[in-house]
Write a protein that holds these residues in place. Structure first.
Motif, PDB file in Angstrom:
ATOM      1  N   UNK A 236     -31.256  11.261  32.137  1.00  0.00           N
ATOM      2  CA  UNK A 236     -31.690  11.660  30.761  1.00  0.00           C
ATOM      3  C   UNK A 236     -32.603  12.824  30.456  1.00  0.00           C
ATOM      4  N   UNK A 237     -32.274  13.129  29.386  1.00  0.00           N
ATOM      5  CA  UNK A 237     -32.831  14.576  29.018  1.00  0.00           C
ATOM      6  C   UNK A 237     -34.342  14.694  29.145  1.00  0.00           C
ATOM      7  N   UNK A 238     -35.146  15.588  29.537  1.00  0.00           N
ATOM      8  CA  UNK A 238     -36.516  15.861  29.384  1.00  0.00           C
ATOM      9  C   UNK A 238     -36.660  17.061  28.593  1.00  0.00           C
ATOM     10  N   UNK A 239     -36.953  17.045  27.448  1.00  0.00           N
ATOM     11  CA  UNK A 239     -37.206  17.943  26.660  1.00  0.00           C
ATOM     12  C   UNK A 239     -38.666  18.610  26.270  1.00  0.00           C
ATOM     13  N   UNK A 240     -38.795  19.681  26.498  1.00  0.00           N
ATOM     14  CA  UNK A 240     -40.156  20.469  26.220  1.00  0.00           C
ATOM     15  C   UNK A 240     -39.724  21.871  25.467  1.00  0.00           C
ATOM     16  N   UNK A 241     -39.305  22.057  24.374  1.00  0.00           N
ATOM     17  CA  UNK A 241     -38.781  23.074  24.000  1.00  0.00           C
ATOM     18  C   UNK A 241     -39.548  24.378  24.269  1.00  0.00           C
TER      19      UNK A 241
END
Length: 226
Positions: free
Chosen positions: A72-77
């Motif tokens: 699953x996505x792991x987002x820390x922009x």
């Protein structure tokens, strides 16, 4: 016997500036504009790199604590590592296979490496302007000083007045350009070295993470052969 004391306050600076020649005044104004630009670059880059560092630490914590980092996505922009990770995920989806061949894994590696290089360029953006301020401003100030001293002695020779009071204001105005040039270059040099150190640290971190992504791809998607 009284001592000689001339405090360098705003009035002295304005008087010295007024005694400068036209080229000297132009050089001082250029140096002043360069100082504003250098401080702007240092401030914005410091904020950018601080966000990238804290974001990367948080991203790595999330990435390494999942059994399957691609589940699953792991987002820390704000983290450049997040950009590399998402580019790798898109490359895997493009291949459209649960078991990637060595050729497909190399394609993913190429995408990850290219994205890492792009992110490194973003981190180094505008650093060239700061390096220019560090190297050029002292020489620009020295040029203004030499030019002003030449004009001061040329005027003294033309007027025939050889007294110190006749040439001191012009020489003081000429020396102002060197002072301003050093005041621009010294903070810029310190800021450049600090920022370069942080950029180098982030670049090494991105390179290590790129290798980590490829290893994770090999572990979770395997190599079905050529």
């Amino acid at each position: 016997m009284t001592g000689y004391n001339l405090p360098l306050h705003l009035g002295n600076v304005m008087f010295t500036f007024s005694e400068s020649t036209l080229p000297g005044k132009v050089i001082v104004l250029i140096l002043f504009a360069s100082s504003i630009g250098a401080w702007y670059v240092m401030a914005t880059k410091m904020i950018q790199l601080s966000r990238a560092r804290t974001g990367s630490e948080r991203f790595l914590g999330l990435f390494r604590h999942k059994s399957n980092p691609f589940a699953q996505g792991t987002r820390v922009p704000e983290s450049p590592l997040n950009v590399i990770y998402e580019a790798g995920c898109r490359a895997i989806e493009t291949e459209g296979s649960q078991a990637l061949t060595m050729h497909q894994i190399e394609s993913v590696r190429a995408v990850v490496d290219r994205t890492m290089a792009d992110e490194a360029l973003k981190l180094e953006d505008r650093m060239g302007l700061l390096a220019t301020a560090v190297s050029a401003c002292p020489f620009l100030g020295l040029l203004g000083t030499v030019w002003g001293v030449m004009d001061a002695f040329g005027g003294m020779a033309a007027s025939g007045a050889a007294t110190l009071s006749a040439v001191a204001p012009g020489i003081a105005g000429a020396l102002l350009t060197t002072v301003v040039g050093l005041l621009v270059a010294l903070p810029s040099a310190i800021g450049y070295n600090l920022l370069t150190s942080r950029i180098r640290r982030l670049s090494v971190q991105m390179d290590n993470f790129s290798q980590e992504v490829i290893i994770a791809v090999q572990l979770h998607f395997g190599a079905a052969g050529e």
